[in-house]
Design an enzyme around this catalytic site. Structure first.
Site, short mmCIF file in Angstrom:
data_model
loop_
_atom_site.label_atom_id
_atom_site.label_comp_id
_atom_site.label_asym_id
_atom_site.label_seq_id
_atom_site.Cartn_x
_atom_site.Cartn_y
_atom_site.Cartn_z
N CYS A 2 -7.23 1.28 1.51
CA CYS A 2 -8.62 2.30 2.03
C CYS A 2 -9.04 2.07 3.42
CB CYS A 2 -9.63 2.32 1.19
SG CYS A 2 -9.41 2.24 -0.66
N ARG A 27 -3.58 3.66 5.34
CA ARG A 27 -4.13 2.71 4.44
C ARG A 27 -4.38 3.16 2.96
NH1 ARG A 27 -6.42 -1.91 6.90
NH2 ARG A 27 -7.62 -2.01 5.30
N TRP A 74 -7.35 4.70 -1.52
CA TRP A 74 -6.02 4.22 -2.07
C TRP A 74 -6.94 4.07 -3.61
CZ3 TRP A 74 -4.63 -0.14 -4.89
CH2 TRP A 74 -3.47 -0.04 -5.32
N ASN A 100 -14.56 -0.75 0.42
CA ASN A 100 -12.84 -0.86 0.23
C ASN A 100 -13.11 -2.47 -0.32
OD1 ASN A 100 -10.32 -1.51 0.30
ND2 ASN A 100 -10.25 -2.13 2.49
N GLY A 101 -12.60 -2.51 -1.62
CA GLY A 101 -12.80 -3.96 -2.30
C GLY A 101 -12.84 -3.49 -3.70
N GLU A 482 15.09 -7.45 -0.59
CA GLU A 482 14.34 -6.36 0.56
C GLU A 482 14.83 -5.22 0.60
OE1 GLU A 482 11.77 -5.29 3.72
OE2 GLU A 482 11.70 -6.63 2.00
N LYS A 486 12.88 -1.53 -0.21
CA LYS A 486 12.63 -0.46 0.63
C LYS A 486 13.14 0.66 0.11
CE LYS A 486 10.96 -2.17 3.90
NZ LYS A 486 10.31 -3.22 2.84
N GLU A 489 10.53 1.95 -2.38
CA GLU A 489 9.38 2.30 -1.83
C GLU A 489 9.60 3.62 -1.22
OE1 GLU A 489 7.08 -1.70 0.34
OE2 GLU A 489 9.05 -1.04 1.29
N HIS A 505 25.33 -12.88 -15.39
CA HIS A 505 24.13 -13.35 -16.30
C HIS A 505 23.35 -12.26 -16.79
CE1 HIS A 505 25.12 -17.58 -15.90
NE2 HIS A 505 25.39 -17.41 -14.59
N LYS A 603 -0.75 0.32 3.27
CA LYS A 603 -0.22 -0.26 3.78
C LYS A 603 -0.55 -1.80 3.81
CE LYS A 603 2.11 -1.89 7.62
NZ LYS A 603 3.80 -1.68 7.22
#
Length: 608
Positions: A2, A27, A74, A100-101, A482, A486, A489, A505, A603
Site C-alpha cells: 500500500c 506498492r 494492496w 498500511n498494516g 529465482e 521471476k 511473478e 525424486h 513491491k
C-alpha cells in the site's frame, strides 16, 4: 504494501496527492482514493482500480482544499472494491484515515464500536481506525489518535485528518514505514521517498511508536508512549527523480535489468582497496570484534532476497569456513530457534521494510545476537534496527519483480564473505582472484545485455507453454529457484525450481515434449553431474533450454542454448540470472501481462 501520501501547504492538495500516488502505485494497485479538507468538511473520492480511474473520478467530481491524504491499496482484509478502498471515514464523516498494516484485534474493536452506535460500511480492518479515533475525538486530534492507537493490536502506518481541525495532519507508525518530507511552506508524509523527492529531499523517518503532527506552521514528532516531543532527525535523500523514471524503456523492469552493469559497479565502488587486493566495508566497522569471534551466521530473508541469501550461505562456508544457513523469515520468526553465543544474524531486504525480515531481526536482537542488514534503501527500518550493515547503492527499484537488487545482493554478499575469509586465513591469491572477477562483472553483464535480442527470440518460442521446470546444482540451484520465481511473478506461468539432483525424486515424472526444462549449467564444479541430469531430460523427450558459460559442448544436447561469459563459480549466479530475468520479462510481455505491476503482488511486503 500500500502507498500513503499526505500533504499540507499553500497549493491545491489533489494534484500533489495524485502525482504522489502515481509514484507509489507499485506498492499496491487494487484501489485508490483521497480525502481533502476544504474548511467546511472532508471531501472523499475513492475508486476500485488504478490511479487513472481516480484521476477520472476527480475530473468528474473535483475536490478543493490545501491539505489531504491519499492511498493506493494492496488488498489484505476485504476484496478490492470501492467500499474497501481508502480513505476510510467514521459514521459522521468527520475523521478520515489511510492505513498500511494489519489491525489484529479489529473484530473485537468493531463489535464494541457497533455497540456504541458506529456504523461500518466496509470489510476492512482499517475502517476500525477511523471509528476508533472518532470515538476518542475531543480536539486536539493527535491526542485522540494516541488514545485510539493504545487500544490497537497489530501494525500500522497511518495518516489522519479531521473536519474539526482544518490543515492539520497526524501520522503514526508501528511496524509500517512512514517518512515526513520538510518542504518550503509545505509538509508531506509518505510510505516511500519516491512520492516526496519531487518536492523535497529533507526527510524525517518515523520510528515505531512515534507520531508526527504537522500543519503549515511546522512539524512536531511525538513519542506516543510518553507523549513527549522528539528532536527532528532530518536526513537528506541522495538519489533523484530521474533514477526512478523509466528513462525511455517501456517498463521499469526492463530498465532495471539493463541498469545492472552500473548497479553492480555501484555496489563495488570504494570497497575494493589496496590496489585491488583487499575489501573494505566501512558499514561493518562497529561490529568488527563480533565478526572476528562469530561461530555461526544465519541469513534471513523472503522471496528473491532468500535466494540471494542461499548463495551467501554457500559463499560464507566456502570462503570463511563458518557454518552458515538461510532461513525464510516468515517461518523462522515463529519458531524457537537455537541461537548460541557468537551467532550473527543477517537480514537481506531490498526495501529494508519487509515485515517478516524485520520481525526476525527483532527476535535475533532480543536473543543477544549481532545483527546486520544487506539493504538497498537508506534510512529503512531494517537499516536502522540492525547493529551494522552493507548498503547496495543500487538506486530505487520500482519494478515489483526484483532484478538489479538481486545481483547487487550477491555482489555484496561476496564482498562480505571475502572480508570474513580474510580474517580466517583465506589466501591472498584467492582473494585477488575473486576481486578480479568482481571487477570484471559489469562488463560481462553488459555483454549479455548486448545479446538481449537472442533472449527475446527465445521467449517468442517458449511463450505458449504453461508449465516450466528450472534446474540447477550448487551455486546454480538458487538461480533456478529465482528464475522460476521471476517467470511466475511476471507471466503467471506455472514454473518450479529444483536442484537438478532432486529431479529423479519426483519432478522427472512431469517431463514430456510439452514441458520446457531450463537448466542452469555453467562450467563449474557441478557441471559433470548436471550434464548427466540433462541427458536424463532428453531421454524422456523434454524440451531442453540451457544457460551455460563459455566454453561448453552442449549445442547438440540442447534444444536451445544461451551462453554467458565465464567467471569463478560463486559469481556465475550474477551472470546466469540475467538471461532468466530477460526471459521472464519477454514472456510476460508476449502474454500481455503488466510486468511492472503483476497481479496480486506489491513491491514491499510490509504486512504478514
Amino acid at each position: 504494501m500500500c502507498g500513503i501520501i499526505a500533504y499540507v501547504g499553500p497549493d491545491e492538495a489533489a494534484p500533489v496527492l495524485l502525482k504522489g500516488l502515481e509514484r507509489l502505485e507499485y506498492r499496491g494497485y487494487d484501489s485508490a482514493g483521497m480525502a481533502v479538507q476544504n474548511g467546511r468538511g472532508l471531501e472523499v473520492r475513492r475508486v476500485c482500480g488504478r490511479i487513472e480511474a481516480l484521476t477520472q473520478r476527480l475530473r468528474e467530481a473535483p475536490v478543493a482544499g490545501t491539505s489531504g491524504i491519499a492511498h493506493t491499496r494492496w488488498a489484505t482484509h476485504g476484496e478490492p472494491n470501492e467500499l474497501n478502498a481508502h480513505p476510510h471515514v467514521d459514521t459522521a464523516r468527520a475523521i478520515a484515515v489511510v492505513h498500511n498494516g494489519i489491525i489484529e484485534n479489529a473484530d473485537l474493536l468493531r463489535v464494541e464500536l457497533r455497540r456504541r452506535g458506529h456504523e461500518f460500511r466496509s470489510e476492512t480492518d482499517s475502517e476500525v481506525l477511523a471509528h476508533l479515533i472518532a470515538d476518542q475525538h475531543d480536539p486536539p486530534l493527535h491526542l485522540a489518535v494516541s488514545r485510539a492507537l493504545r487500544l490497537v493490536e497489530g501494525t500500522f502506518g497511518i495518516a489522519v485528518i479531521s473536519a474539526l481541525e482544518p490543515d492539520r495532519i497526524v501520522c503514526a507508525r508501528k511496524g509500517s514505514p512512514l517518512m515526513i518530507g520538510l518542504g518550503r511552506g509545505a509538509i508531506y508524509a509518505a510510505s516511500d521517498a519516491s512520492a516526496i523527492i519531487p518536492h523535497t529531499r529533507r526527510v524525517v523517518y518515523l520510528d515505531d511508536g512515534e507520531m508526527a503532527v504537522f500543519d503549515t506552521s511546522g512539524c512536531d514528532i511525538v513519542n506516543m508512549e510518553a507523549m513527549s516531543r522528539v528532536d527532528l532527525r532530518v536526513e537528506q535523500i541522495e538519489w533523484d527523480l530521474e533514477e526512478a523514471s523509466r528513462g525511455g524503456y517501456p517498463h521499469y523492469m526492463l530498465k532495471e535489468i539493463h541498469e545492472q552493469p552500473e548497479t553492480i559497479a555501484s555496489t563495488l565502488r570504494g570497497r575494493i582497496v589496496g590496489g585491488g587486493e583487499a575489501v573494505r566495508l566501512g558499514g561493518l566497522r562497529e561490529v568488527a570484534d563480533s565478526l572476528k569471534t562469530a561461530r555461526r551466521v544465519i541469513f534471513t530473508a523472503c522471496g528473491t532476497s532468500w535466494h540471494a541469501g542461499q548463495i551467501g550461505a554457500y559463499l560464507l562456508e566456502e570462503l570463511a569456513r563458518i557454518p552458515a544457513s538461510v532461513e525464510y523469515a516468515s517461518e523462522w520468526r515463529y519458531r524457537d530457534p537455537v541461537l548460541e553465543p557468537d551467532t550473527v544474524v543477517i537480514g537481506i531486504s531490498q526495501s529494508g521494510e519487509t515485515a517478516d525480515t524485520l520481525a526476525a531481526i527483532e527476535l535475533a536482537k532480543r536473543r543477544g545476537c549481532t545483527t546486520l542488514g544487506i539493504i538497498n534503501t537508506v534510512g529503512s527500518s531494517i537499516a536502522r534496527l540492525t547493529d551494522a550493515g552493507v548498503y547496495l547503492h543500487a538506486g530505487p527499484e520500482i519494478g515489483v519483480a526484483s532484478t538489479k537488487a538481486f545481483t547487487s545482493q550477491v555482489v555484496a554478499l561476496t564482498l562480505f564473505s571475502l572480508c570474513m575469509g580474510r580474517r580466517r586465513g583465506l589466501s591472498s591469491e584467492l582473494i585477488h582472484e575473486y576481486l578480479e572477477a568482481l571487477t570484471a562483472l559489469p562488463d560481462q553483464v553488459q555483454k549479455i545485455l548486448d545479446r538481449a535480442d537472442e533472449i527475446e527470440a527465445l521467449a517468442s518460442r517458449l511463450a505458449g507453454h504453461d508449465n516450466f521446470l528450472y534446474l540447477g546444482r550448487g551455486y546454480s540451484f538458487p538461480v533456478a529457484l529465482e528464475g522460476a520465481l521471476k517467470l511466475k511473478e511476471i507471466s503467471y506461468v506455472h514454473a518450479e525450481g529444483f536442484s537438478a539432483a532432486e529431479m529423479k525424486h519426483g519432478p522427472i515424472a512431469l517431463i514430456d515434449e510439452d514441458m520446457p526444462v531450463l537448466v542452469v549449467a555453467p562450467r563449474d564444479a557441478s557441471y559433470p553431474k548436471v550434464l548427466s541430469n540433462m541427458q536424463e531430460v532428453k531421454a524422456r523427450g523434454g524440451h531442453l533450454v540451457t544457460i551455460s558459460s563459455e566454453p561448453n559442448g552442449l549445442a547438440e544436447l540442447s534444444d536451445e542454448l544461451f551462453t554467458v561469459p565465464h567467471t569463478v563459480d560463486a559469481l556465475l549466479p550474477v551472470l546466469t540470472s540475467v538471461p532468466l530475468q530477460l526471459l521472464a520479462y519477454h514472456i510476460g510481455v508476449l502474454r500481455g501481462c503488466d510486468v511492472d505491476k503483476p497481479r496480486n503482488l506489491a513491491k514491499s511486503v510490509t504486512v504478514e
